[in-house]
Design a protein around this motif. Sequence first.
Motif, PDB file in Angstrom:
ATOM      1  N   PHE A  37       0.854  -1.174   0.000  1.00 26.12           N
ATOM      2  CA  PHE A  37       0.000   0.000   0.000  1.00 26.12           C
ATOM      3  C   PHE A  37       0.899   1.235   0.000  1.00 26.12           C
ATOM      4  CE2 PHE A  37      -4.205  -1.823   1.070  1.00 26.12           C
ATOM      5  CZ  PHE A  37      -3.816  -3.113   1.378  1.00 26.12           C
ATOM      6  N   ARG A  38       0.314   2.369  -0.326  1.00 24.52           N
ATOM      7  CA  ARG A  38       1.079   3.612  -0.251  1.00 24.52           C
ATOM      8  C   ARG A  38       0.183   4.750   0.204  1.00 24.52           C
ATOM      9  NH1 ARG A  38       2.204   4.584  -6.757  1.00 24.52           N
ATOM     10  NH2 ARG A  38       0.067   5.170  -7.343  1.00 24.52           N
ATOM     11  N   GLN A  39       0.814   5.749   0.805  1.00 24.00           N
ATOM     12  CA  GLN A  39       0.089   6.935   1.243  1.00 24.00           C
ATOM     13  C   GLN A  39       0.917   8.159   0.937  1.00 24.00           C
ATOM     14  OE1 GLN A  39      -1.188   6.971   5.358  1.00 24.00           O
ATOM     15  NE2 GLN A  39      -2.790   8.437   4.874  1.00 24.00           N
ATOM     16  N   ALA A  40       0.366   9.016   0.097  1.00 23.91           N
ATOM     17  CA  ALA A  40       1.007  10.279  -0.249  1.00 23.91           C
ATOM     18  C   ALA A  40       0.499  11.363   0.700  1.00 23.91           C
ATOM     19  CB  ALA A  40       0.688  10.643  -1.692  1.00 23.91           C
ATOM     20  N   PRO A  41       1.261  12.433   0.878  1.00 16.69           N
ATOM     21  CA  PRO A  41       0.828  13.511   1.775  1.00 16.69           C
ATOM     22  C   PRO A  41      -0.545  14.044   1.392  1.00 16.69           C
ATOM     23  CG  PRO A  41       3.106  13.829   1.136  1.00 16.69           C
ATOM     24  CD  PRO A  41       2.588  12.692   0.313  1.00 16.69           C
ATOM     25  N   GLY A  42      -1.414  14.135   2.386  1.00 19.01           N
ATOM     26  CA  GLY A  42      -2.737  14.675   2.152  1.00 19.01           C
ATOM     27  C   GLY A  42      -3.704  13.721   1.481  1.00 19.01           C
ATOM     28  N   ARG A  43      -3.290  12.486   1.271  1.00 15.16           N
ATOM     29  CA  ARG A  43      -4.155  11.529   0.593  1.00 15.16           C
ATOM     30  C   ARG A  43      -4.348  10.297   1.464  1.00 15.16           C
ATOM     31  NH1 ARG A  43      -2.749  10.956  -5.699  1.00 15.16           N
ATOM     32  NH2 ARG A  43      -4.827  10.040  -5.554  1.00 15.16           N
ATOM     33  N   THR A  91       5.288   9.084  -5.666  1.00 10.69           N
ATOM     34  CA  THR A  91       5.882   9.519  -4.408  1.00 10.69           C
ATOM     35  C   THR A  91       4.920   9.273  -3.256  1.00 10.69           C
ATOM     36  OG1 THR A  91       7.278  11.193  -5.454  1.00 10.69           O
ATOM     37  CG2 THR A  91       6.727  11.510  -3.128  1.00 10.69           C
ATOM     38  N   ALA A  92       5.386   8.547  -2.252  1.00 11.19           N
ATOM     39  CA  ALA A  92       4.528   8.187  -1.118  1.00 11.19           C
ATOM     40  C   ALA A  92       5.354   7.384  -0.117  1.00 11.19           C
ATOM     41  CB  ALA A  92       3.339   7.347  -1.583  1.00 11.19           C
ATOM     42  N   VAL A  93       4.762   7.161   1.041  1.00 13.03           N
ATOM     43  CA  VAL A  93       5.285   6.163   1.972  1.00 13.03           C
ATOM     44  C   VAL A  93       4.652   4.826   1.584  1.00 13.03           C
ATOM     45  CG1 VAL A  93       5.458   5.403   4.357  1.00 13.03           C
ATOM     46  CG2 VAL A  93       5.574   7.846   3.807  1.00 13.03           C
ATOM     47  N   TYR A  94       5.491   3.834   1.378  1.00 12.61           N
ATOM     48  CA  TYR A  94       5.030   2.512   0.962  1.00 12.61           C
ATOM     49  C   TYR A  94       5.073   1.556   2.156  1.00 12.61           C
ATOM     50  CZ  TYR A  94       4.950   3.810  -3.939  1.00 12.61           C
ATOM     51  OH  TYR A  94       4.638   4.406  -5.139  1.00 12.61           O
ATOM     52  N   TYR A  95       3.976   0.830   2.312  1.00 16.65           N
ATOM     53  CA  TYR A  95       3.830  -0.110   3.417  1.00 16.65           C
ATOM     54  C   TYR A  95       3.620  -1.516   2.871  1.00 16.65           C
ATOM     55  CZ  TYR A  95       2.721   4.138   6.063  1.00 16.65           C
ATOM     56  OH  TYR A  95       2.745   5.381   6.641  1.00 16.65           O
ATOM     57  N   CYS A  96       4.235  -2.499   3.523  1.00 16.22           N
ATOM     58  CA  CYS A  96       3.843  -3.868   3.219  1.00 16.22           C
ATOM     59  C   CYS A  96       2.881  -4.331   4.304  1.00 16.22           C
ATOM     60  CB  CYS A  96       5.031  -4.797   3.079  1.00 16.22           C
ATOM     61  SG  CYS A  96       5.901  -5.196   4.580  1.00 16.22           S
ATOM     62  N   ALA A  97       2.048  -5.280   3.929  1.00 16.18           N
ATOM     63  CA  ALA A  97       1.004  -5.770   4.818  1.00 16.18           C
ATOM     64  C   ALA A  97       0.714  -7.227   4.472  1.00 16.18           C
ATOM     65  CB  ALA A  97      -0.260  -4.927   4.678  1.00 16.18           C
ATOM     66  N   ALA A  98       0.011  -7.903   5.365  1.00 17.91           N
ATOM     67  CA  ALA A  98      -0.323  -9.306   5.122  1.00 17.91           C
ATOM     68  C   ALA A  98      -1.733  -9.591   5.617  1.00 17.91           C
ATOM     69  CB  ALA A  98       0.674 -10.223   5.818  1.00 17.91           C
ATOM     70  N   GLN A 112       6.258  -0.598   9.034  1.00 23.87           N
ATOM     71  CA  GLN A 112       6.282   0.796   9.473  1.00 23.87           C
ATOM     72  C   GLN A 112       6.368   1.768   8.302  1.00 23.87           C
ATOM     73  OE1 GLN A 112       9.005  -0.871   9.074  1.00 23.87           O
ATOM     74  NE2 GLN A 112      10.329   0.602   8.055  1.00 23.87           N
ATOM     75  N   GLY A 113       6.644   1.263   7.113  1.00 23.15           N
ATOM     76  CA  GLY A 113       6.669   2.093   5.916  1.00 23.15           C
ATOM     77  C   GLY A 113       8.063   2.513   5.504  1.00 23.15           C
ATOM     78  N   THR A 114       8.218   2.769   4.217  1.00 25.35           N
ATOM     79  CA  THR A 114       9.472   3.277   3.678  1.00 25.35           C
ATOM     80  C   THR A 114       9.153   4.350   2.637  1.00 25.35           C
ATOM     81  OG1 THR A 114      11.602   2.653   2.667  1.00 25.35           O
ATOM     82  CG2 THR A 114       9.661   1.484   1.873  1.00 25.35           C
ATOM     83  N   GLN A 115       9.892   5.459   2.693  1.00 23.21           N
ATOM     84  CA  GLN A 115       9.594   6.594   1.825  1.00 23.21           C
ATOM     85  C   GLN A 115      10.167   6.388   0.427  1.00 23.21           C
ATOM     86  OE1 GLN A 115       7.902   9.686   2.535  1.00 23.21           O
ATOM     87  NE2 GLN A 115       8.099   9.923   0.313  1.00 23.21           N
ATOM     88  N   VAL A 116       9.339   6.632  -0.561  1.00 32.65           N
ATOM     89  CA  VAL A 116       9.784   6.657  -1.956  1.00 32.65           C
ATOM     90  C   VAL A 116       9.498   8.051  -2.499  1.00 32.65           C
ATOM     91  CG1 VAL A 116       9.370   5.783  -4.282  1.00 32.65           C
ATOM     92  CG2 VAL A 116       9.432   4.205  -2.335  1.00 32.65           C
ATOM     93  N   THR A 117      10.528   8.704  -2.988  1.00 36.27           N
ATOM     94  CA  THR A 117      10.380  10.036  -3.553  1.00 36.27           C
ATOM     95  C   THR A 117      10.883  10.023  -4.988  1.00 36.27           C
ATOM     96  OG1 THR A 117      10.717  11.053  -1.385  1.00 36.27           O
ATOM     97  CG2 THR A 117      10.954  12.477  -3.313  1.00 36.27           C
ATOM     98  N   VAL A 118      10.014  10.429  -5.898  1.00 40.63           N
ATOM     99  CA  VAL A 118      10.361  10.464  -7.315  1.00 40.63           C
ATOM    100  C   VAL A 118      10.490  11.918  -7.736  1.00 40.63           C
ATOM    101  CG1 VAL A 118       9.744   9.721  -9.636  1.00 40.63           C
ATOM    102  CG2 VAL A 118       9.089   8.326  -7.663  1.00 40.63           C
ATOM    103  N   SER A 119      11.662  12.289  -8.216  1.00 41.80           N
ATOM    104  CA  SER A 119      11.909  13.671  -8.624  1.00 41.80           C
ATOM    105  C   SER A 119      11.825  13.792 -10.142  1.00 41.80           C
ATOM    106  CB  SER A 119      13.285  14.123  -8.151  1.00 41.80           C
ATOM    107  OG  SER A 119      14.294  13.357  -8.786  1.00 41.80           O
ATOM    108  N   SER A 120      11.576  15.015 -10.588  1.00 36.29           N
ATOM    109  CA  SER A 120      11.465  15.236 -12.033  1.00 36.29           C
ATOM    110  C   SER A 120      12.830  15.470 -12.662  1.00 36.29           C
ATOM    111  CB  SER A 120      10.564  16.422 -12.311  1.00 36.29           C
ATOM    112  OG  SER A 120      11.067  17.567 -11.665  1.00 36.29           O
TER     113      SER A 120
END
Length: 120
Positions: A37-43, A91-98, A112-120
């Motif tokens: 799963f992923r969660q972006a800021p404000g989403r 770009t988001a915090v990515y979580y694994c789950a089961a 606990q999540g890991t940050q992925v940031t994609v820049s232009s």
Amino acid sequence: QVHLLESGGGLVQAGGSLRLACAVSGGSLSGYFMGWFRQAPGREREFVAAVGWSAGTERYADSVKGRFTASRDNGNMMGYLHMTRLRRGDTAVYYCAATPNIATPTWPYWGQGTQVTVSS
């Protein structure tokens, strides 16, 4: 108690690739689906991908289909999310789950999540 620990996040340019890993400890996930799963800021958090115990059980959100690949190594108790052709919108915090049952909305175990940031 099962614990999930993600790794592999970081900063990457658009069009690049990353592979996230999810290490399982404290118990077996035999028969479980492992999901991402992923969660972006404000989403809200959103489903990205999942893979079952056996090959051929992968599922993907439409937004990542054809770009992301979920896999797992049951013997080493690891899950993976290989992300290619990354976009800024990934770009988001990515979580694994089961979960034992992907048909239900309940995922009992989370990392606990890991940050992925994609820049232009």
